[in-house]
Design an enzyme around this catalytic site. Structure first.
Site, PDB file in Angstrom:
ATOM      1  N   HIS B 423       0.839  -1.204   0.000  1.00 26.15           N
ATOM      2  CA  HIS B 423       0.000   0.000   0.000  1.00 26.15           C
ATOM      3  C   HIS B 423       0.873   1.253   0.000  1.00 26.15           C
ATOM      4  O   HIS B 423       0.690   2.154  -0.815  1.00 26.15           O
ATOM      5  CB  HIS B 423      -0.903  -0.041   1.236  1.00 26.15           C
ATOM      6  CG  HIS B 423      -1.791   1.147   1.370  1.00 26.15           C
ATOM      7  ND1 HIS B 423      -1.432   2.279   2.051  1.00 26.15           N
ATOM      8  CD2 HIS B 423      -3.036   1.379   0.874  1.00 26.15           C
ATOM      9  CE1 HIS B 423      -2.412   3.162   1.991  1.00 26.15           C
ATOM     10  NE2 HIS B 423      -3.411   2.643   1.284  1.00 26.15           N
ATOM     11  N   CYS B 799      -4.303  -0.780 -16.330  1.00 28.27           N
ATOM     12  CA  CYS B 799      -3.916   0.182 -15.312  1.00 28.27           C
ATOM     13  C   CYS B 799      -3.340  -0.592 -14.137  1.00 28.27           C
ATOM     14  O   CYS B 799      -3.611  -1.752 -13.962  1.00 28.27           O
ATOM     15  CB  CYS B 799      -5.089   1.056 -14.880  1.00 28.27           C
ATOM     16  SG  CYS B 799      -6.475   0.151 -14.218  1.00 28.27           S
TER      17      CYS B 799
END
Lengths: 846, 846
Positions: B423, B799
């Site tokens: 993250h 993406c």
């Protein structure tokens, strides 16, 4: 009326045309007409009958007035008729019967002669009142019938009713039989097409457009309480399937208009013999046990119709077996009759249908069977109960590996979260422990030791409840149960299934108890032995934890050396209890943190036990935590990053195999590598395991064989199966994990999502219950074809929750799998499903 | 020695054969020989040189004694020679040079005449000593040279050395030039094949078997301090690439044996002009800027060799652009020269190479660039620093969505766990914030507000550190940095790239700041706007939480109505800042529990704010918890189970589109449905969104267009792409999630597994950094071909973290994708990579 010679044959009326020779079909005349046609064909005495076709009734509703004279022509001049509905499918429901059609002033004396004047007058009164109400929707005043009414008073009342009819309806009560019959037909056609009736059909799963035929039958008159006596008979006990000839009174449907006989029935010997002959004839013709409806005229019986008997699964199986033994059907037909899933109820005790305990919670029927016991909220509380030989029900918001011990001990399991493939459900089915999962309408307060129901009732630890895992409900107190029934007939039946099937059935079994159940239920071997469950015993768990917290490979190896003899013992027991049968052992799979304590007290105890500070222990436990354990350090990843674990396991397997071989037991270990994604993982593990095998062969001097295979659980393993097959002699598909990853849905969290999706029609079915052929299925097929290209003799199998379902079994056969492996309690289900799939395919091929 | 006319051409000696006409190739003679050959060919003045082939040196080492007379024949009778190594690849390393080969009693007077007697005697002394040591491995006693030694004393010392040589070596010092040369060749051949030299080659990535050639060159003598002066020159500044002609002294390699000139260099104008001409000639010939090594005889310069100049990326780009402008190379050649990944250093400030701050931690270079600031352990501490306008570095064991605010504020990020796709790393790259992730060698004690390094040093909140996200290290204090360099040349270069490429490049951008960066770096639109990040602002987060805890759909709708104008504002700003450019908006994706408070204090505050009891709040938060959030209730599953959320988002998008359109701004919203697995999900969402569009068109009276597409992130969506394309006009592949699910590996937990796997060669590369063509790639290709079958004009894109890598871009072009979308800071990298892929394909096609 002398009816004896005039009953049957059936005549059919299609629109206006009557052709006595036409055999009515359910498609054209409805199911009741078709059944009566069959009775006539078998020479069974029936009342004279005319069937009115579905088209004719449809035309009547559409506005064409039916010419009923061809129908009436089939009967004697003053007929007394019943008109019953004959829908295309009998389970659609029907329209109420019309009785006494044709009864009028002129017919009254004849009827009085047959059944007595007072009964005849009562019948006429009912007929007039009914006609007004049903045909004209008018209620005619009539004082309730007084028991002591005299014949004269009855005659006066008939006159009053005819007068009342004229006044309220506006016409005379029709004296013409044809007018009465036409009105009955029109009324029934209209009733069938009412919105409410259409809705009901839709609700039962039929089209609103389903057609209605009619059956017009001469009434069988008898000098009984109401002029007509209807009986029913059956030749077996519907619970057991054993021969048990019984005659009952009346019928459930349309009872309001049918006279009831006395509740005590004493048949003349002649009747009973005749009925037994009729049952036997029908059994041979229909290849099933039925219920007869018949009437008598005081002398003879006249069969009105028959219906399929709703039987228990045990009875279904017994009937099928006996029909085969009687030469009525063949074994394949017998096997095709039983829904495999229904066998589940034979394998566990069941809550008695007579139980009237209050339902306190509802959830998912996660593992079938019934169990009662005291509520416990933890494995240790279950221990305490077990020590006192008290039954208990383990209640958890959700279960994890630390609850397995408790699930072994408990008689039943109840969880607040999770679906059919939650941890609790999977383990419970494996253990054969009844389980209700995902009971969302109760609150779990384990801290304060209480369950709170929707209605605010509180159940505390120690309160007795009953789990009905077959229905998915929880009952208050200890409900009465029925013992499991798996008798001679079922064994015979499943032996036939084994002869028909061409797909192997193994069991997922981790413990000796499970292996015993698996063998009792006919498994051919173990398809999935999950070694992690072997470490949850308290004494081993501490060593396992010691291993996890080892700070050097040497320390780790020391702990593993303590585990080695335990594992070797496990495997030796397995091999001994399965001589000559294949045993497929999966190397350690779950993430290590599953073995760790979950609360501070336990952590502190552990720290003391293994001589580490609580801080060190907590820090290491923190390190092992994962955001998404399902996608973390487990399976072969663990085997590669901590190679000592698989080495120990391989050594335990091989030393046990050597010892068993030395004792003269034939051993076939298959070693399975879990969660593979890349071929190199298999290469590395294979190298290590081959080396351990060589070492054990050298040190024991015993030669043994083994197979090494791959568990295909990730989409990537499926895609790369061609490569994997170069180093694996078998591939076993773990469809649970494969489904999770193909969908990106965790089975632990799936219940709420998947339930809603099935409800909304987003998924046609729960992909964890029924294999998703479009997605997961395509991956399986790709893997099979790629694997077989590399290794044409590749052994293919499927293990997991899907394995025992008929759908999966059909798929597995098509995909050329060798076997499926399921929970021991589902082995009989799988055996039957496999036989059915094989039979169906052979039949389809002609 | 008169060298002027005798320098060059180069002669080559293959084994015993010398052929002056042969042009030495690197393959046969080594790279140094080949380079000197090129100098000769270009007519640049070099000393007379003979190249000895790799085969000849190999044969010498193999035992065959080389006949050196053909080599010596190329030189005048009393040559003074240098022998240098010429390995096949210059980066292999080499063997030390032999100077003064041929110097003996007879040659001494000639040398004395050229450079003075005392210098000549010093050279002879060094030669004898060196010869004993290198050839015979014997050290000859010699007092250290005294500065004031007289010529006489030197002569005496030469005699002593010759005597010492005879005594210690056992033979006379060889007076024969051929014997000296043969010894030098043999010694160098042996040295090249020593185990240590072979190991060094292997360590540098070359084979131990790589061959060695030799270069024998006449020495350029000069009356300088040691008889020979070696210089180096370069024509540009290696940091900037700007023209900047400089001459330096000596050379780095072999410096021990080379005379050094004075540190101040004042070249004669004639020399400088000549050297500039030589540089220019070589630039045109080599199409690059090089460093020259040359010697002088006091009058003229003689080029000894040249080497490739190590330049900064900025310099590389500027050189390439100037070579194009000078007509030396074409634009395509220029574009192919730069590794796209190297552009990253131009886009962020960098730690200065001169920094000497202590390294306190190492981790993964997760997001490039340098940043210094005070340590903070939470977003709120970052807030406090920001309020005082102080820079800070956010330090977390790992980050989650609640840290995004802090990451926006902080100048840099440091985490203890996680890899390239954790993250922290993903968000930091997106924000362009330097980040070091997975710094496992420090302990995080956030509770006590401290970091503890391996060496036990403690850093507390407020202490200053520097993050070097380019190198993956953390430095003590504030290290000096260099500003980002993205000048005219780079812009020019990237404009050329845009002309060459045929793949669109968009950016993943959620905020206006990110959009601005994306546009500055040349993105053609937004390929992924993650709407969830719009809710993490404090004021919105409370409303979001209110929505999550709503107990009825009506309450939920109320909260969503508060969010609607905020979202509409977000989208309107987006559309206004991207007029005419496509914006692809992903509907809410993460599980709702990501928006919940994580500690009791925050929960209590929230309970008060939204008027629920802490118990209710805690219970509901517990309910939302998931074992595997990655596989839980998120994406379109959320959209379907709480339809009000997507409805609000669609309305916000459309109302913003209508308003923008009304203001004359051209708008192209694309709405993307995340985490799809089944076509029916798309059908349901499409129905809802189409309806909202109609409502907004009706209420605003503005007509606007939009596209609806599917994000393909699950293996099942890839397999079912044919079906999905029926309702989607575009498919965007989210390769992060698709990789996670195909492998069953969570990117959050992947670092330790994947790192180990790459180290062990289980995975050829981290599949989260480099697209896995065999598994994930096959799914992508299946999806493309199935999608295009249904809808030939389907718009395809990719993406995610993979998007900007050269490998992914090559793959995306092959797969016929329209564009890739990456973090704004990687847009220039993607532009160049796309250009290179297109150029390479055109060239391969001929």
């Amino acid at each position: 009326m002398d009816t004896s010679g005039k009953m049957g044959p059936i005549a059919t009326s299609c629109a206006q045309v009557v052709a006595a020779s036409e055999r009515p079909t359910a498609r054209n005349f409805g199911e009741r007409a078709a059944r009566i046609g069959r009775l006539v064909e078998l020479g069974i005495r029936c009342p004279r009958t005319v069937a009115v076709s579905i088209d004719a009734v449809g035309a009547e509703h559409g506005g064409a007035a039916m010419d009923v004279s061809p129908v009436l022509d089939q009967f004697e001049p003053r007929p007394l008729l019943s008109v019953r509905s004959s829908p295309r499918f009998s389970r659609c429901g029907g329209v109420g019967v019309f009785l006494w059609v044709g009864l009028n002033n002129a017919a009254l004396p004849m009827l009085a002669e047959r059944i007595g004047r007072k009964r005849a007058l009562h019948a006429y009164k009912r007929h007039i009142r009914n006609f007004a109400y049903r045909v004209h929707e008018v209620e005619i005043d009539s004082p309730s019938r007084q028991p002591g009414q005299s014949t004269r008073e009855c005659e006066v009342e008939v006159g009053r009713l005819l007068e009342s009819f004229r006044r309220k309806v506006g016409t005379e009560f029709p004296q013409s039989p044809s007018e009465q019959l036409r009105a009955a037909v029109r009324t029934m056609a209209k009733g069938w097409n009412k919105p409410s009736a259409r809705l009901l059909r839709t609700a039962r799963g039929f089209s609103g457009e389903t057609g209605l035929g009619l059956v017009v039958q001469e009434m069988v008159l008898c000098r009984s309480s109401r002029g007509m006596r209807v009986w029913s008979s059956q030749a077996i006990n519907v619970e057991t399937g054993r021969k048990d000839f019984r005659v009952g009174i009346g019928e459930q449907a349309n009872s309001a208009d049918i006279a009831t006989a006395d509740s005590e029935v004493a048949l003349s010997r002649g009747w009973e013999d005749e009925l037994r002959r009729i049952h036997d004839k029908l059994r041979r013709s229909l290849a099933d046990e039925i219920q007869l409806r018949f009437a008598d005229d005081g002398t003879d019986v006249f069969v009105l119709e028959y219906g399929v008997l709703q039987k228990s699964v045990a009875a279904e199986v017994r009937v099928a077996v006996e029909l085969v033994q009687a030469g009525v059907i063949d074994k394949q037909d017998a096997l095709l009759r039983i829904d495999p899933e229904n066998l589940a109820s034979l394998l566990h005790p069941q809550v008695s249908p007579e139980a009237n305990n209050r339902v306190i919670a509802k959830g998912i029927a996660a593992s079938p069977g019934a169990a009662s016991g005291a509520i416990v909220f933890s494995s240790s509380a279950a221990d305490v109960r077990a020590a006192r030989s008290q039954g208990c029900i383990l209640v958890r918001a959700e279960t994890g590996p630390e609850d397995i011990r408790g699930m072994h001990i408990a008689q039943g399991v109840l969880t607040g979260r999770g679906g059919m493939t939650s941890h609790a459900a999977v383990i419970a089915r494996g253990l054969g422990v009844p389980c209700v999962a995902g009971a969302t309408n109760i609150d779990f307060w384990p801290q304060s030791g209480a369950l709170v129901t929707d209605e605010g009732n509180i159940f505390r630890e120690g309160d007795t409840i009953t789990i009905d895992g077959t229905a998915g409900v929880v009952l208050e107190g200890a409900a009465p149960t029925l013992p499991p029934d798996y008798g001679r007939a079922v064994r015979q039946f499943l032996d036939w299934a084994d002869c028909c099937r061409d797909l192997g059935i193994r069991a997922n079994a981790d413990t000796l108890d499970e292996v015993k159940i698996a063998l009792r239920f006919g498994a051919e071997g173990v398809g999935l032995c999950r070694t992690e469950h072997m470490f949850f015993d308290e004494s081993r768990l501490t060593v396992m934890r010691e291993m996890i917290f080892a700070s050097t490979p040497a320390e780790r190896r020391q702990s593993l050396e303590k585990l080695l003899p335990m594992q070797r013992g496990d495997f030796l027991q397995l091999f001994q209890s399965l001589p000559g049968k294949p045993v497929c052992i999966r190397l350690l799979d779950p993430p290590l943190h599953e073995f760790l304590p979950h609360d501070q007290d336990e952590l502190a105890d552990l720290a003391e036990a293994i001589g580490l500070s609580l801080e060190q222990l907590t820090a290491r436990a923190e390190e092992l935590k994962e955001f998404n354990p399902m996608l973390g350090l487990r399976g072969v990843r663990l085997g590669i990053s901590v190679p000592e674990i698989y080495e120990m396991q391989a050594r335990a397997i091989f030393e046990a195999a050597a010892e068993a071989t030395a004792r003269g037991i034939s051993v076939s270990p298959e070693i399975m590598v879990p969660l593979v994604t890349a071929n190199r993982e298999v290469v590395l593990v294979k190298r290590q395991i081959d080396q351990v095998a060589e070492e054990v062969r050298a040190s024991t001097g015993v030669d043994f064989e083994f197979e090494l295979g791959v568990m295909v659980e990730t989409p990537r393993a499926a895609l790369r199966a061609g490569e994997l097959a170069a180093n694996a002699t078998f591939l076993s598909f773990g469809t649970n994990d494969l489904t999770q990853l193909t969908y990106g849905i965790s089975r632990d969290d799936s219940a709420r999502i998947v339930d809603e999706y099935v409800r909304l029609g987003v998924f046609p079915a729960d992909p964890f219950s029924r294999i998703d052929r479009e997605g997961v299925g395509e991956l399986l097929q790709l893997a099979v074809s790629r694997g077989m290209d590399t290794r044409p003799d590749l052994l293919l199998s499927l293990c997991g929750e899907h394995a025992a379902s008929a759908d999966t079994i059909e798929f597995s056969r098509q995909a050329k799998f060798s076997y499926v492996s399921c929970s021991p309690f589902r082995v009989p289900i799988a055996r039957l499903a496999a036989a059915q799939a094989a039979i169906r395919q052979r039949r389809a091929a002609g």
